[in-house]
Design an enzyme around this catalytic site. Structure first.
Site, PDB file in Angstrom:
ATOM      1  N   LYS A   1      -6.125  -2.162  -3.363  1.00 60.58           N
ATOM      2  CA  LYS A   1      -5.890  -2.660  -1.723  1.00 60.58           C
ATOM      3  C   LYS A   1      -6.604  -1.950  -0.508  1.00 60.58           C
ATOM      4  O   LYS A   1      -7.074  -0.669  -1.038  1.00 60.58           O
ATOM      5  CB  LYS A   1      -4.115  -2.595  -1.612  1.00 60.58           C
ATOM      6  CG  LYS A   1      -3.348  -3.768  -2.071  1.00 60.58           C
ATOM      7  CD  LYS A   1      -1.807  -3.524  -1.837  1.00 60.58           C
ATOM      8  CE  LYS A   1      -1.240  -4.886  -2.715  1.00 60.58           C
ATOM      9  NZ  LYS A   1       0.073  -4.687  -2.552  1.00 60.58           N
TER      10      LYS A   1
ATOM     11  N   ARG B   1       1.925  -2.498 -10.729  1.00 66.38           N
ATOM     12  CA  ARG B   1       1.462  -3.950 -10.403  1.00 66.38           C
ATOM     13  C   ARG B   1       0.003  -3.825 -10.453  1.00 66.38           C
ATOM     14  O   ARG B   1      -0.394  -3.323  -9.160  1.00 66.38           O
ATOM     15  CB  ARG B   1       1.991  -4.781  -9.374  1.00 66.38           C
ATOM     16  CG  ARG B   1       1.553  -6.251  -9.325  1.00 66.38           C
ATOM     17  CD  ARG B   1       2.263  -7.054  -8.096  1.00 66.38           C
ATOM     18  NE  ARG B   1       1.915  -8.372  -8.159  1.00 66.38           N
ATOM     19  CZ  ARG B   1       0.323  -8.722  -7.568  1.00 66.38           C
ATOM     20  NH1 ARG B   1      -0.173  -7.730  -6.878  1.00 66.38           N
ATOM     21  NH2 ARG B   1       0.147  -9.909  -7.340  1.00 66.38           N
TER      22      ARG B   1
HETATM   23  C1  PT1 Z   1       3.094  -6.235  -4.382  1.00 64.46           C
HETATM   24  C2  PT1 Z   1       2.251  -7.389  -4.109  1.00 64.46           C
HETATM   25  C3  PT1 Z   1       2.722  -8.485  -4.880  1.00 64.46           C
HETATM   26  N1  PT1 Z   1       1.157  -7.657  -3.618  1.00 64.46           N
HETATM   27  C4  PT1 Z   1       4.802  -7.261  -5.273  1.00 64.46           C
HETATM   28  N2  PT1 Z   1       3.980  -8.601  -5.444  1.00 64.46           N
HETATM   29  C5  PT1 Z   1       0.379  -8.774  -3.613  1.00 64.46           C
HETATM   30  N3  PT1 Z   1       5.927  -7.167  -5.614  1.00 64.46           N
HETATM   31  C6  PT1 Z   1       0.997  -9.608  -4.153  1.00 64.46           C
HETATM   32  C7  PT1 Z   1      -4.525  -5.354   1.025  1.00 64.46           C
HETATM   33  O1  PT1 Z   1      -4.088  -4.502   1.978  1.00 64.46           O
HETATM   34  O2  PT1 Z   1       2.483  -5.247  -3.709  1.00 64.46           O
HETATM   35  N4  PT1 Z   1       3.916  -6.055  -4.705  1.00 64.46           N
HETATM   36  N5  PT1 Z   1       2.211  -9.683  -4.819  1.00 64.46           N
HETATM   37  C8  PT1 Z   1      -1.054  -8.809  -2.843  1.00 64.46           C
HETATM   38  N6  PT1 Z   1      -1.025  -8.573  -1.429  1.00 64.46           N
HETATM   39  C9  PT1 Z   1      -1.829  -7.696  -0.921  1.00 64.46           C
HETATM   40  C10 PT1 Z   1      -1.434  -7.174   0.241  1.00 64.46           C
HETATM   41  C11 PT1 Z   1      -3.242  -7.469  -1.468  1.00 64.46           C
HETATM   42  C12 PT1 Z   1      -2.499  -6.318   0.885  1.00 64.46           C
HETATM   43  C13 PT1 Z   1      -4.041  -6.840  -0.906  1.00 64.46           C
HETATM   44  C14 PT1 Z   1      -3.526  -6.032   0.441  1.00 64.46           C
HETATM   45  O3  PT1 Z   1      -5.837  -5.228   0.664  1.00 64.46           O
END
Ligand code: PT1
Length: 284
Positions: free
Chosen positions: A227, A261
């Protein structure tokens, strides 16, 4: 309140022993995922990737048909179902792994549960209309994640007076809503939602204060893999954030996280095995 240590999470036909930590492998079937968009768009490619992650040690595979990274486009329910449902059925049949469905849509919850899903992972914490009832009716465990607003706008100047306290308060309220809807406490997992409506400083403070969320007495899932909170510190693009992701994986385990995850299952399993070796090396 239940005690999380030594407890077992019942995920449809399979169980997850939460006396130890687990790796959840990410399988995105969205064309616009932030790190592997469009790569696993055929059933065969996606199944191969699931088998690969399971062989590498993943206890869960998280299948998502809607990208929820900052700014991602919305997706219709039918399109989400078309992307996710055949894959859930295939992987639940072919791999001895808990199939987690990353969805906020009640229709997707109901249908994928019928097809063999073992966990509902909702970044909107079952706040969409009908989601609480749909999730309750499946009998599956749910992962409730903290977010504010919607992915399209969530990064527009998020503000917190006390990020850890406010995340805990939100999650506690969603637990109450779940219990009200008939979801028992032994089927609830909590997730602080790294990168969701939080700036880099919020993310790191929340991460540091993860142990405070343990006070809620539910298993914690942490998703930080690749991330931007890592990219912002290291100045690295998404495909060069492995070591940063592994550093946070160690620290998440140390702070009591039960499910990580991640995209990089094999590498994270090395971290987990070393962590477990230390943990089990001597009496408390
Ligand atoms: C998470 C999650 C998810 N993240 C759960 N499910 C994502 N339970 C999708 C960035 O800042 O943390 N927990 N499902 C993906 N979401 C992101 C959010 C991807 C922020 C990238 C960023 O780069």
């Amino acid at each position: 309140m239940q005690v999380t240590a030594n407890s077992v999470l019942r995920c449809a036909q399979r169980t997850l022993d939460l006396s130890r930590a687990h790796v959840m492998g990410i399988l995105n079937v969205t064309p616009d995922s932030f790190s592997d968009g469009g790569r696993y768009n055929t059933l065969e490619a996606a199944l191969q990737r699931a088998i690969e992650m399971h062989s590498a040690g993943a206890s869960l595979i998280d299948i998502g048909g809607e990208s929820t990274r900052p700014g991602a486009a919305k997706v219709g329910v039918q399109q989400e179902l078309d992307r996710v449902a055949p894959l859930v059925e295939l992987i639940a049949r072919e791999c001895d792994v808990v199939v987690s469905v990353d969805t906020s849509s009640p229709e997707v919850m109901t249908e994928t549960a019928r097809l063999g899903a073992g966990l509902i992972n909702d970044v909107r914490a079952l706040q969409r209309e009908g989601a609480l009832a749909a999730a309750a009716a499946t009998g599956l465990p749910v992962c409730l994640m903290h977010m504010r607003g919607e992915p399209q706008t969530m990064q527009d100047e998020p503000h917190y007076a006390d990020v850890a306290a406010e995340v805990a308060e939100f999650l506690q309220a969603r637990v109450a809503a779940c219990v009200q809807a008939g979801i028992s406490t032994d089927r609830i997992i909590l997730d602080p939602g790294f990168g969701f409506a939080k700036n880099t400083q919020h993310n790191y403070e929340l991460f540091k204060r993860l142990p405070e969320l343990l006070n809620l007495q539910y298993p914690l899932l942490v998703g930080v893999s690749r991330k931007s909170m890592i990219g912002h510190i290291l100045n690295q693009p998404v495909d060069q954030r492995l070591y940063g992701s592994l550093a946070l994986a160690v620290m998440a385990l140390e702070r009591g996280a039960k499910i990580l995850r991640v995209h990089d299952v094999e590498q994270t399993m090395d971290v987990l095995k070393i962590f477990n070796a230390v943990q089990s090396s001597a009496k408390e």
